[in-house]
Design an enzyme around this catalytic site. Structure first.
Site, short mmCIF file in Angstrom:
data_model
loop_
_atom_site.label_atom_id
_atom_site.label_comp_id
_atom_site.label_asym_id
_atom_site.label_seq_id
_atom_site.Cartn_x
_atom_site.Cartn_y
_atom_site.Cartn_z
CG ASP A 171 -3.82 1.82 3.42
OD1 ASP A 171 -2.81 2.29 2.87
OD2 ASP A 171 -4.77 1.33 2.80
CD GLU A 214 -0.79 2.41 -0.43
OE1 GLU A 214 -1.93 2.37 -0.92
OE2 GLU A 214 0.23 1.95 -0.99
#
Length: 256
Positions: A171, A214
Site C-alpha cells: 500500500d 494505491e
C-alpha cells in the site's frame, strides 16, 4: 476491347477490396488497384502465383500454393481463412481470403478469382481489447480480475505440487495527501513509477497486479513466509530510498 470488357475492368478496379484473377497454370491475369495499393505489388511484380506466394508468404509459400491448386478442383466459392502477408515495403498485413471459379478462357484454362478483406486493423483492435481486459490502464500491470484468476490458478498448482506460496499486499503510504497536495497527475505518476519498481523486482515465476487504488498485490510461488517478509522489507526500503522528479517537483514515497 469489347465494351463489356471495359466495364468489367472498370468494375474490377473500383472494387473496394483486393481482387486477383488467375489461371490454373499459375498465370495471373489481373491485379486490382486495391491489391496494388495495399501490397505495393503490380501485375509486373507478380506475373505468376509462384512469384506472389514467394514475395508475400515466404516460408509458407508451398502450403499456400497447395491450397490454391485445390481451388481449381472446386466448383463453389471457398472461404480460405486468414493469412499473414508481407507487402513490398516489408510491412505485414492480415487478409481474409475467399476464392471461386470463373469458368474457362478461350484456351480452355480454368480461371479463378481470389478476393481479400484486409482485416489488419480489426485484428489489432481485437488484440488490444484482449490486453485491455486484463491490464490496468494506468500502470499496465494486470488488473484485479486477472489477478484473482491467476491467484486461483497458482494456489491450485501449489496445492497439487505441495509447495509454499506467499502473497504480499503493498500500500502506498499517505497517497491521499499526495493527491491533495500535488494533484492527481502527480499521484498517477507515482503509481506508475511504483508499478515499474515492483515489476522489476520480481522473478519470472512471480506476478504483480494493481489490486485497487494505491494497493498492489504480489504473488510469490515457491516462497515461504519468512523469505516473503524479508523480500517485502527490502522492497519497502528500496522504494523509500528513491526520489522521483515530476514536472518541477521532487517527490518521495514510502510503502508498507
Amino acid at each position: 476491347m469489347k465494351s463489356e470488357d471495359k466495364y468489367f475492368i472498370r468494375a474490377f478496379n473500383l472494387a473496394p477490396f483486393p481482387v486477383l484473377i488467375h489461371s490454373e497454370d499459375g498465370t495471373i491475369q489481373l491485379v486490382s488497384e486495391q491489391w496494388t495499393k495495399i501490397t505495393g505489388y503490380s501485375l509486373a511484380d507478380i506475373p505468376t502465383i509462384s512469384k506472389w506466394t514467394e514475395l508475400a508468404y515466404g516460408t509458407k509459400k508451398e502450403e499456400v500454393e497447395a491450397g490454391i491448386e485445390a481451388l481449381f478442383k472446386q466448383d463453389t466459392v471457398i472461404h480460405e481463412g486468414e493469412f499473414k502477408i508481407q507487402t513490398k515495403s516489408g510491412d505485414y498485413r492480415i487478409w481474409e481470403f475467399s476464392s471461386g471459379p470463373l469458368g474457362v478462357d478461350e484456351t480452355g484454362r480454368r480461371i479463378a478469382i481470389s478476393m481479400a478483406m484486409d482485416i489488419t486493423d480489426r485484428k489489432k483492435l481485437e488484440e488490444q481489447l484482449k490486453v485491455d481486459a486484463v491490464r490496468d490502464n494506468l500502470t499496465s500491470l494486470i488488473n484485479r480480475s486477472e489477478l484473482m484468476r491467476k491467484i486461483d490458478k497458482e494456489f491450485n498448482r501449489a496445492y497439487r505440487y505441495d509447495y509454499p506460496i506467499s502473497l504480499l499486499f503493498l500500500d502506498l503510504d499517505h497517497f491521499k495527501q499526495v493527491n491533495d497536495t500535488y494533484g492527481h497527475l502527480a499521484g498517477d505518476f507515482l503509481l506508475i513509477e511504483l508499478a515499474k519498481i515492483l515489476k522489476n523486482s520480481i522473478r519470472v515465476s512471480d506476478f504483480v497486479g494493481r489490486y485497487g487504488g494505491e494497493e498492489f498485490l504480489m504473488v510469490l510461488p515457491e516462497t515461504n513466509k519468512e523469505d516473503a517478509i524479508e523480500f517485502g522489507k527490502r522492497l519497502c526500503t528500496s522504494i523509500a530510498s528513491k526520489s522521483f522528479v515530476f514536472e518541477d517537483m521532487t517527490l518521495n514515497m514510502t510503502a508498507s
